[in-house]
Design a protein around this motif. Structure first.
Motif, PDB file in Angstrom:
ATOM      1  N   ALA A  12     -25.683  83.415 -54.834  1.00 15.21           N
ATOM      2  CA  ALA A  12     -27.124  83.246 -54.702  1.00 15.21           C
ATOM      3  C   ALA A  12     -27.556  81.966 -55.401  1.00 15.21           C
ATOM      4  CB  ALA A  12     -27.841  84.438 -55.308  1.00 15.21           C
ATOM      5  N   ALA A  13     -28.325  81.170 -54.706  1.00 15.90           N
ATOM      6  CA  ALA A  13     -28.879  79.943 -55.282  1.00 15.90           C
ATOM      7  C   ALA A  13     -30.317  80.187 -55.696  1.00 15.90           C
ATOM      8  CB  ALA A  13     -28.810  78.803 -54.270  1.00 15.90           C
ATOM      9  N   GLY A  69     -26.165  73.852 -42.358  1.00 21.72           N
ATOM     10  CA  GLY A  69     -27.455  74.496 -42.184  1.00 21.72           C
ATOM     11  C   GLY A  69     -27.645  75.075 -40.791  1.00 21.72           C
ATOM     12  N   SER A  70     -26.957  74.502 -39.818  1.00 12.49           N
ATOM     13  CA  SER A  70     -27.049  74.983 -38.434  1.00 12.49           C
ATOM     14  C   SER A  70     -26.057  76.096 -38.148  1.00 12.49           C
ATOM     15  CB  SER A  70     -26.805  73.827 -37.464  1.00 12.49           C
ATOM     16  OG  SER A  70     -25.508  73.283 -37.658  1.00 12.49           O
ATOM     17  N   GLY A  71     -25.235  76.435 -39.151  1.00 13.67           N
ATOM     18  CA  GLY A  71     -24.295  77.539 -38.992  1.00 13.67           C
ATOM     19  C   GLY A  71     -22.897  77.151 -38.563  1.00 13.67           C
ATOM     20  N   ARG A  72     -22.601  75.862 -38.496  1.00 12.21           N
ATOM     21  CA  ARG A  72     -21.258  75.435 -38.124  1.00 12.21           C
ATOM     22  C   ARG A  72     -20.337  75.560 -39.334  1.00 12.21           C
ATOM     23  NH1 ARG A  72     -18.148  70.737 -38.140  1.00 12.21           N
ATOM     24  NH2 ARG A  72     -16.727  70.525 -36.355  1.00 12.21           N
ATOM     25  N   ALA A  73     -19.235  76.281 -39.146  1.00 11.29           N
ATOM     26  CA  ALA A  73     -18.309  76.548 -40.251  1.00 11.29           C
ATOM     27  C   ALA A  73     -16.974  75.841 -40.046  1.00 11.29           C
ATOM     28  CB  ALA A  73     -18.075  78.048 -40.377  1.00 11.29           C
ATOM     29  N   VAL A  74     -16.396  75.420 -41.138  1.00 11.14           N
ATOM     30  CA  VAL A  74     -15.046  74.868 -41.129  1.00 11.14           C
ATOM     31  C   VAL A  74     -14.249  75.591 -42.204  1.00 11.14           C
ATOM     32  CG1 VAL A  74     -15.713  72.613 -40.236  1.00 11.14           C
ATOM     33  CG2 VAL A  74     -15.691  72.998 -42.705  1.00 11.14           C
ATOM     34  N   TYR A  75     -12.942  75.719 -41.969  1.00  6.10           N
ATOM     35  CA  TYR A  75     -12.086  76.472 -42.879  1.00  6.10           C
ATOM     36  C   TYR A  75     -10.805  75.705 -43.175  1.00  6.10           C
ATOM     37  CZ  TYR A  75     -14.989  80.423 -41.407  1.00  6.10           C
ATOM     38  OH  TYR A  75     -16.042  81.260 -41.138  1.00  6.10           O
ATOM     39  N   ALA A  76     -10.236  76.018 -44.315  1.00  4.69           N
ATOM     40  CA  ALA A  76      -8.893  75.547 -44.615  1.00  4.69           C
ATOM     41  C   ALA A  76      -7.924  76.254 -43.675  1.00  4.69           C
ATOM     42  CB  ALA A  76      -8.536  75.866 -46.065  1.00  4.69           C
ATOM     43  N   ASP A  77      -6.869  75.566 -43.303  1.00  5.48           N
ATOM     44  CA  ASP A  77      -5.900  76.155 -42.375  1.00  5.48           C
ATOM     45  C   ASP A  77      -5.314  77.457 -42.929  1.00  5.48           C
ATOM     46  OD1 ASP A  77      -4.507  72.976 -41.197  1.00  5.48           O
ATOM     47  OD2 ASP A  77      -6.262  74.121 -40.554  1.00  5.48           O
ATOM     48  N   SER A  78      -5.170  77.524 -44.234  1.00  5.95           N
ATOM     49  CA  SER A  78      -4.527  78.679 -44.855  1.00  5.95           C
ATOM     50  C   SER A  78      -5.341  79.962 -44.751  1.00  5.95           C
ATOM     51  CB  SER A  78      -4.235  78.382 -46.329  1.00  5.95           C
ATOM     52  OG  SER A  78      -5.434  78.070 -47.017  1.00  5.95           O
ATOM     53  N   VAL A  79      -6.635  79.851 -44.433  1.00  2.00           N
ATOM     54  CA  VAL A  79      -7.472  81.052 -44.371  1.00  2.00           C
ATOM     55  C   VAL A  79      -8.049  81.300 -42.987  1.00  2.00           C
ATOM     56  CG1 VAL A  79      -8.071  80.715 -46.802  1.00  2.00           C
ATOM     57  CG2 VAL A  79      -9.666  79.943 -45.015  1.00  2.00           C
ATOM     58  N   ASP A 136     -27.391  83.182 -45.542  1.00  2.00           N
ATOM     59  CA  ASP A 136     -28.732  83.683 -45.284  1.00  2.00           C
ATOM     60  C   ASP A 136     -29.681  82.641 -45.865  1.00  2.00           C
ATOM     61  OD1 ASP A 136     -31.258  84.932 -45.475  1.00  2.00           O
ATOM     62  OD2 ASP A 136     -30.338  86.916 -45.570  1.00  2.00           O
ATOM     63  N   ASN A 137     -30.260  81.833 -44.992  1.00  2.00           N
ATOM     64  CA  ASN A 137     -31.092  80.722 -45.469  1.00  2.00           C
ATOM     65  C   ASN A 137     -32.346  81.210 -46.192  1.00  2.00           C
ATOM     66  OD1 ASN A 137     -29.340  78.742 -44.448  1.00  2.00           O
ATOM     67  ND2 ASN A 137     -30.294  78.831 -42.432  1.00  2.00           N
ATOM     68  N   ALA A 138     -32.920  82.288 -45.726  1.00  6.67           N
ATOM     69  CA  ALA A 138     -34.143  82.798 -46.347  1.00  6.67           C
ATOM     70  C   ALA A 138     -33.883  83.258 -47.778  1.00  6.67           C
ATOM     71  CB  ALA A 138     -34.709  83.944 -45.521  1.00  6.67           C
ATOM     72  N   LYS A 139     -32.709  83.814 -48.009  1.00  3.50           N
ATOM     73  CA  LYS A 139     -32.353  84.307 -49.338  1.00  3.50           C
ATOM     74  C   LYS A 139     -31.586  83.268 -50.156  1.00  3.50           C
ATOM     75  CE  LYS A 139     -32.107  89.162 -47.966  1.00  3.50           C
ATOM     76  NZ  LYS A 139     -31.259  90.381 -47.896  1.00  3.50           N
ATOM     77  N   LYS A 140     -31.271  82.121 -49.555  1.00  4.01           N
ATOM     78  CA  LYS A 140     -30.481  81.085 -50.229  1.00  4.01           C
ATOM     79  C   LYS A 140     -29.150  81.659 -50.708  1.00  4.01           C
ATOM     80  CE  LYS A 140     -34.489  78.484 -51.933  1.00  4.01           C
ATOM     81  NZ  LYS A 140     -35.150  77.949 -53.157  1.00  4.01           N
TER      82      LYS A 140
END
Length: 119
Positions: free
Chosen positions: A22-23, A52-62, A71-75
């Motif tokens: 949580a921020a 912010g647009s929901g595009r995700a990137v991951y490490a290959d290992s995961v 959740d942008n509203a809840k930060k």
């Protein structure tokens, strides 16, 4: 600005955990939110990031095992970790990148939460 991470713990191999971060604070716009980890004797590495647009990137290992969401509203940013392996054992840190109202870039880190995966 503070980042409060939670959800770490001890889990057996093959199990699941969900991390939350949580921020708090104002005066800045949140852009990317992400998770990094640092295993024993290793350097900190990216686990996953989400824009912010929901595009995700991951490490290959995961890839295929972990999923990041926000959740942008809840930060808040989340990390769902499935099919955990002993090599996933690490301190997990949340990270937020953004811009202040004065257009100054900011980069904040949480305090870390320990994930231990037993074999």
């Amino acid at each position: 600005v503070q980042l409060q991470a939670s959800g770490g713990g001890l889990v057996q191999a093959g199990g699941s955990l969900r991390l939350s971060c949580a921020a708090s604070g104002s005066g800045f716009r949140i852009d990317d939110m992400g998770w990094y980890r640092q295993g024993p004797g290793k350097q900190r590495e990216l686990v996953g990031r989400i824009s912010g647009s929901g595009r995700a990137v991951y490490a290959d290992s995961v890839k295929g095992r972990f999923a990041i969401s926000r959740d942008n509203a809840k930060k808040m940013v989340y990390l769902q970790m499935n099919s955990l392996k002993p090599e996933d054992t690490a301190v997990y840190y949340c990270n937020v990148k953004g811009v202040t109202s004065y257009s100054t870039p900011v980069d904040y880190w949480g305090q870390g939460t320990l994930v231990t995966v037993s074999s």
